[in-house]
Design an enzyme around this catalytic site. Sequence first.
Site, PDB file in Angstrom:
ATOM      1  N   ASN A  47      14.474  -5.153   1.296  1.00 47.51           N
ATOM      2  CA  ASN A  47      13.493  -5.072   2.387  1.00 47.51           C
ATOM      3  C   ASN A  47      13.573  -6.296   3.289  1.00 47.51           C
ATOM      4  O   ASN A  47      13.475  -6.184   4.517  1.00 47.51           O
ATOM      5  CB  ASN A  47      12.079  -4.940   1.817  1.00 47.51           C
ATOM      6  CG  ASN A  47      11.763  -3.531   1.361  1.00 47.51           C
ATOM      7  OD1 ASN A  47      12.523  -2.607   1.599  1.00 47.51           O
ATOM      8  ND2 ASN A  47      10.631  -3.372   0.683  1.00 47.51           N
ATOM      9  N   ALA A  92       0.564 -11.036   2.402  1.00 43.68           N
ATOM     10  CA  ALA A  92       0.624  -9.589   2.195  1.00 43.68           C
ATOM     11  C   ALA A  92       1.291  -9.223   0.881  1.00 43.68           C
ATOM     12  O   ALA A  92       1.326  -8.043   0.514  1.00 43.68           O
ATOM     13  CB  ALA A  92       1.361  -8.925   3.361  1.00 43.68           C
ATOM     14  N   LYS A 138     -10.167  -0.745  -1.619  1.00 34.20           N
ATOM     15  CA  LYS A 138     -10.205  -0.487  -3.063  1.00 34.20           C
ATOM     16  C   LYS A 138     -10.812  -1.652  -3.836  1.00 34.20           C
ATOM     17  O   LYS A 138     -11.091  -1.532  -5.035  1.00 34.20           O
ATOM     18  CB  LYS A 138      -8.796  -0.166  -3.581  1.00 34.20           C
ATOM     19  CG  LYS A 138      -8.266   1.168  -3.070  1.00 34.20           C
ATOM     20  CD  LYS A 138      -6.860   1.425  -3.543  1.00 34.20           C
ATOM     21  CE  LYS A 138      -6.377   2.807  -3.094  1.00 34.20           C
ATOM     22  NZ  LYS A 138      -6.316   2.950  -1.622  1.00 34.20           N
ATOM     23  N   VAL A 215      -2.911   3.058   5.184  1.00 31.82           N
ATOM     24  CA  VAL A 215      -2.178   3.100   6.446  1.00 31.82           C
ATOM     25  C   VAL A 215      -1.171   4.245   6.390  1.00 31.82           C
ATOM     26  O   VAL A 215      -0.564   4.506   5.350  1.00 31.82           O
ATOM     27  CB  VAL A 215      -1.473   1.762   6.747  1.00 31.82           C
ATOM     28  CG1 VAL A 215      -2.487   0.701   7.118  1.00 31.82           C
ATOM     29  CG2 VAL A 215      -0.619   1.298   5.579  1.00 31.82           C
TER      30      VAL A 215
END
Length: 401
Positions: A47, A92, A138, A215
């Site tokens: 990634n 993140a 959550k 999202v």
Amino acid sequence: MDEIYDYLSGKTILVTGGGGSIGSELCRQIAGHQPKQLIIFDVYENNAYDIEQELKGKYPGLNLVVLIGSVRDSRRISSVFETYKPDIVYHAAAHKHVPLMETSPCEAIKNNVMGTYKTAYAALKNGCQRFVLISTDKAVNPTNIMGASKRLCEMVIQSVDMISKQDREDLLPLLGRHYEDSEETEQLSEHFAASKNASGRSRRTEFVAVRFGNVLGSNGSVIPLFKKQIAKGGPVTVTHPDIIRYFMTIPEAVSLVLQAGTYAKGGEIFVLDMGAPVKIDTLARNLIKLSGYKPDVDIKIEYTGLRPGEKLYEEKLMAEEGLTKTQNDLIHIGRPIPFDVEKFLGQLETLAEFSYSNSGHICELVKEIVPTYHPAEADLKMHGKVYEELLQEAAVTNQAG
């Protein structure tokens, strides 16, 4: 966007988990606002490589650094801060998949809670200006360990912010296996002392959290899953006919995260307005129709039952929290729930011991620290007033759409 541009321009910015769905979009939008330097930090090299190549192609003049490492590694994350001295951090990096964390709860604590603590610790001791935690709805009245771990992350941020305001770094414990060396502990204490400015105070670091829901199109989200299932001819699997969620596009969520960061004064939990909730069943049926098929005729829908730790709806705020407005109607601030910071930091040490020893009692300890965590109550609110109101709101939205 002008205030975001002014805020980010000329700054050294670190994004942890920078290769993920939210992290990579943060990098895209930050890269377009002329930062002094953008540092992408991620444990998953594929990634990280992908977003690196994308940004190099689109912004050839960008001062970009891509680093591989884990936020769980105290020495690694500390060296990143010591070397690059970021002004702003967007944290993140996290484990996010609810069912997977239910079967690996210690990993949720190690990566999410300890990773957040170690990154915040490094930010504070290296004079970072602002630290923004990416949180989730959550974390509100969590019924799963992932949500509870993110609530703990919010408590970490609020605790470290208080310590930053009061200049009480002496209260911070050194958590994890990498800090067991007494010589390193002494070196870290010396580093804190050396970082004091002439007035005897460290440069103030503002720690905040931004909380939002699901999202669209993120890794592991329902849209890509439904598309794959439709392409195979079905069935499309929905856990429950009445399950509802809040949704926002990734670019919109990230834009609001960046704007919330400009409002930060320290200690806030910003809450993004996710609009009306959406029934996942309706989402699946609409996607089948948009793909040119008829639901339950061409493509079957199967209800598989709620997964471990899953509940029918997510809440944006805990009952004890209230909302105050910001300049942006889509960004609100939740009133923090008070807690004993020194007691919490002691509990955090015990939590580190439990998680690193892979204790089977980790969830019981989390319940003691997070009183709103009720893992056995995933579906008890099914017929509750709040759920019924949300269901009605979703029905109105679906009819209007």
